[in-house]
Scaffold this motif. Structure first.
Motif, PDB file in Angstrom:
ATOM      1  N   PHE A 466       0.814  -1.212   0.000  1.00 49.46           N
ATOM      2  CA  PHE A 466       0.000   0.000   0.000  1.00 49.46           C
ATOM      3  C   PHE A 466       0.854   1.271   0.000  1.00 49.46           C
ATOM      4  N   LYS A 467       2.106   1.143   0.303  1.00 52.69           N
ATOM      5  CA  LYS A 467       2.975   2.318   0.415  1.00 52.69           C
ATOM      6  C   LYS A 467       3.912   2.471  -0.772  1.00 52.69           C
ATOM      7  N   VAL A 468       4.387   1.363  -1.335  1.00 52.60           N
ATOM      8  CA  VAL A 468       5.382   1.403  -2.412  1.00 52.60           C
ATOM      9  C   VAL A 468       4.813   0.845  -3.711  1.00 52.60           C
ATOM     10  N   VAL A 473       1.613   0.711  -9.543  1.00 50.61           N
ATOM     11  CA  VAL A 473       0.319   0.376 -10.146  1.00 50.61           C
ATOM     12  C   VAL A 473      -0.303   1.617 -10.774  1.00 50.61           C
ATOM     13  N   CYS A 474      -0.228   2.750 -10.082  1.00 48.13           N
ATOM     14  CA  CYS A 474      -0.756   3.997 -10.642  1.00 48.13           C
ATOM     15  C   CYS A 474       0.020   4.408 -11.891  1.00 48.13           C
ATOM     16  N   LEU A 514      -2.161  -5.178 -15.366  1.00 44.62           N
ATOM     17  CA  LEU A 514      -1.719  -3.958 -14.697  1.00 44.62           C
ATOM     18  C   LEU A 514      -0.727  -4.270 -13.579  1.00 44.62           C
ATOM     19  N   LEU A 515      -1.030  -5.292 -12.780  1.00 41.01           N
ATOM     20  CA  LEU A 515      -0.145  -5.663 -11.674  1.00 41.01           C
ATOM     21  C   LEU A 515       1.183  -6.204 -12.182  1.00 41.01           C
ATOM     22  N   TYR A 519       4.856  -4.621 -11.438  1.00 40.83           N
ATOM     23  CA  TYR A 519       5.977  -5.382 -10.861  1.00 40.83           C
ATOM     24  C   TYR A 519       7.258  -5.161 -11.666  1.00 40.83           C
ATOM     25  N   VAL A 520       7.129  -5.090 -12.980  1.00 36.41           N
ATOM     26  CA  VAL A 520       8.301  -4.821 -13.822  1.00 36.41           C
ATOM     27  C   VAL A 520       8.885  -3.455 -13.499  1.00 36.41           C
ATOM     28  N   TYR A 521       8.029  -2.454 -13.365  1.00 39.31           N
ATOM     29  CA  TYR A 521       8.512  -1.112 -13.042  1.00 39.31           C
ATOM     30  C   TYR A 521       9.178  -1.086 -11.669  1.00 39.31           C
TER      31      TYR A 521
END
Length: 533
Positions: A466-468, A473-474, A514-515, A519-521
C-alpha cells in the motif's frame, strides 16, 4: 690430460659404477627417487615432449562435446542424421563416416531390408508417412518442428536418388505443416472446441491445486508467512482469502494452536473499546469528538454509493463505530476522508467467508445475524489498524506520505513516458489534481469492488504494497491510458478523463496485466532512484 683431471675422471667413473650397482637397493630401502635425468635443452624435441605430456587424461581435462549439446539431450544412438558438406562426401553422394560401419542404429530403419524403399517413388511414399507422424495432433506443429521430426525419423538413404527423395519429402512435410497450422500470411489457426474445453479444465485444475496448497499451508502447525505471501501474490480464491489476509497482516498468529484464542481475545477487546469510547448518549462527547463524529457521519453514506449493501443501516453503524474508535485511539492522525473506503474490502470479504459464499452473492438478508456482524466488525477493525500502521503518515498533518507518493509517481511518468509528462505539463495539469485521490483511497473509486479485492490480494502479499507497490500500479495505469490522454487538448477534458477513467468494462485479466506491469517497473526502479532523474 693432467694428473688432477685423470684422478677426477677415475673418481667419477667409480661413482657411476657404484650407483648402477646399488641404486635400486638404495631406492627401495631409503624411498629415494631414481637418479635424476638431465634436463633437455629447449628445442623442438623439448617442445614435442611438453605437448605430449599434456595429452594425458587428467582430472578436469576438457572432453569433447557431442555437437552443441552439453550434456547431450538425446542418446547417441537416436541423434538425427545430418547431411555433411559436399567436400566431405564420397563420389556416391553418401556421408563419409569413419566410425560408421553401415550398422543399423537403434530406433532407425534398416536400409538393407528387402522390404524397404528401393526406388524414388517408394522413398517418397515413406517420407509422406513420416510427415503424417510429424504433424499428428498433440505432437506440436510448425514447419521447423515437422522438418526436424521428418529428418530424425527418416532412415539413411543410399545414393543420390534417395537423397533427392528425402529432400522432396521434407519439402512436402513443410508444406503440409504450414497448411495445417495456418502459418501462411493472413491465416488464423482455428481452435477445436475440444481444445477450449481442455484449456478450461486445465485452468480449473490449477485453481483447485493452488487452493489445496494454500489450505495445506494455512493448516500447518507453524505457518511460513513468506510462503503464503508468494502464493497470494497472483490472487486468492474466496474460500481462503479471509484467512490469508488476516494471517498476512498479522491479525492471526502463525501458530495454528493460538489462532482461536487470539481471535476470541481480540473480539473481546473490541467490545471493550465500544463500551469505553463509543457512547450511545451523544451528550457525553466532547467538542473535538463531536467534530470527528460529524465528519464520519457525512462520509459513511458516500462510501461506494453504487453498492446497495453498504447503504444498509446496520452497515452504516458498523462503519461509524470502526472509524470513530480508530480515530480516537490514533489521535496523531485522527479520522481523514478516504479511510472509510478502506474498510469496505475487509467487510465484504470477511462477511462472505463467514457465510460461505462469494462476495458478489451478498445481500441485505445476510445482515440479519447480529452476533456474526459483531465478529466481522471486530476483525475489520484490527485488520484496518494493521493496514494503516504502515501508511499512517498519509493521514497526519500535511499528509507527507501522500505527497511523497505523488512526487514519486510524477518522476516515474517523466522517466517512463516523457511525451505524456510533457503533454500534462503543457496544459498545466498537476499530478495532485488527480492522483491525490488515487493515493488516499487506494483506487477504490477508480476500479470496481470485485477487481479491487483482487488488487488487494497482491497489495497484502507485497511487503509494502500500500505504500510502495501502489505507486507503480498507478504509473502502469497512466501508461495504459497514455494514448487517450495525449489525444485530449483541453484542461477540462484531461481532468474529467483522469478523474473518471474508463475502467467499467475491465475484467480480472486487465487487473492482472496492470499488476504484472507494475511489478516490472518496481523491479527496475525501486531502490535505484537515481535512474528517475
Amino acid at each position: 690430460m693432467s694428473e688432477a683431471g685423470a684422478e677426477a675422471a677415475k673418481k667419477k667413473g667409480w661413482m657411476e659404477g657404484m650407483w648402477n650397482v646399488t641404486g635400486g637397493l638404495i631406492t627401495s630401502l631409503a624411498g629415494q627417487k631414481k637418479k635424476p635425468q638431465p634436463e633437455k635443452t629447449v628445442g623442438s624435441g623439448g617442445k614435442k615432449a611438453f605437448w605430449n605430456k599434456r595429452q594425458t587424461k587428467l582430472p578436469g581435462t576438457v572432453k569433447q562435446v557431442r555437437g552443441a549439446q552439453y550434456p547431450p539431450l538425446t542418446a547417441p544412438g537416436s541423434m538425427p542424421v545430418l547431411q555433411q558438406p559436399e567436400w566431405k562426401r564420397n563420389n556416391n553422394g553418401n556421408n563419409v563416416d569413419e566410425n560408421n560401419n553401415n550398422e543399423a542404429q537403434p530406433g532407425m530403419a534398416d536400409t538393407n531390408d528387402d522390404n524397404g524403399p528401393t526406388t524414388t517413388n517408394n522413398a517418397t511414399t515413406t517420407t509422406k508417412n513420416f510427415s503424417t507422424t510429424a504433424t499428428s495432433p498433440g505432437q506440436g506443429g510448425g514447419a521447423a518442428a515437422g522438418t526436424a521430426r521428418a529428418t530424425q525419423d527418416t532412415p539413411k538413404q543410399e545414393g543420390s536418388a534417395r537423397g533427392g527423395a528425402l529432400s522432396a519429402g521434407v519439402a512436402a512435410v513443410t508444406g503440409e505443416t504450414k497448411e495445417r497450422n495456418g502459418v501462411r500470411r493472413g491465416e488464423k489457426q482455428q481452435q477445436h472446441p475440444a481444445e477450449g474445453k481442455s484449456a478450461d479444465k486445465t485452468q480449473g485444475a490449477n485453481a483447485l491445486s493452488k487452493r489445496a496448497q494454500i489450505f495445506k499451508l494455512i493448516n500447518e502447525p507453524t505457518l511460513d508467512v513468506g510462503t503464503l505471501r508468494k502464493r497470494a501474490w497472483s490472487g486468492l480464491c474466496p474460500a481462503v482469502r479471509s484467512d490469508a489476509w488476516q494471517l498476512a497482516l498479522g491479525y492471526q498468529p502463525a501458530n495454528r494452536a493460538r489462532r482461536g484464542p487470539t481471535i476470541a481475545k481480540r473480539r473481546r477487546e473490541y467490545k471493550d473499546h465500544c463500551r469505553t469510547f463509543y457512547y450511545k448518549d451523544e451528550s457525553r462527547f466532547s467538542t473535538a469528538e463531536n467534530k470527528i463524529m460529524h465528519q464520519i457521519r457525512l462520509d459513511t453514506p458516500r462510501t461506494l454509493p453504487g453498492v446497495k449493501l453498504l447503504q444498509h443501516k446496520a452497515v452504516q453503524g458498523l462503519l461509524e463505530r470502526i472509524l470513530y474508535i480508530w480515530s480516537v485511539r490514533h489521535p496523531a492522525s485522527g479520522y481523514v476522508q478516504g479511510i472509510n473506503d478502506l474498510v469496505v474490502p475487509f467487510f465484504v470479504v470477511f462477511l462472505a467467508a463467514r457465510i460461505g459464499i462469494d462476495t458478489s452473492e451478498l445481500t441485505e438478508e445476510h445482515l440479519a445475524d447480529e452476533e456474526r456482524l459483531q465478529e466481522v466488525e471486530a476483525d475489520c477493525f484490527f485488520c484496518l489498524s494493521k493496514l494503516l500502521d504502515g501508511i499512517q503518515d498519509h493521514y497526519t498533518a500535511s499528509q507527507p506520505g501522500i505527497q511523497r507518493m505523488v512526487f514519486k509517481l510524477e518522476e516515474l511518468i517523466h522517466r517512463l513516458d516523457e511525451p505524456l509528462h510533457a503533454h500534462l505539463k503543457k496544459y498545466d495539469i498537476r499530478f495532485f489534481h488527480f492522483s491525490y485521490r488515487w493515493m488516499n483511497c487506494m483506487l477504490m473509486r477508480e476500479v470496481s469492488l470485485p477487481l479491487i479485492i483482487r488488487v488487494w490480494d497482491t497489495y497484502i502479499a507485497e511487503p509494502d504494497g500500500f505504500k510502495v507497490f501502489h505507486i507503480y500500479v498507478c504509473a502502469s495505469m497512466l501508461k495504459r491510458f497514455s494514448p487517450a490522454l495525449r489525444a485530449l487538448e483541453e484542461f477540462q477534458d484531461l481532468i474529467v478523463y483522469l478523474q473518471n477513467l474508463p475502467t467499467s468494462d475491465w475484467t480480472e485479466n486487465d487487473v492482472e496485466t496492470l499488476l504484472a506491469q507494475a511489478y516490472v517497473y518496481k523491479y527496475q526502479f525501486e531502490g535505484a532512484e537515481n535512474h528517475l532523474h
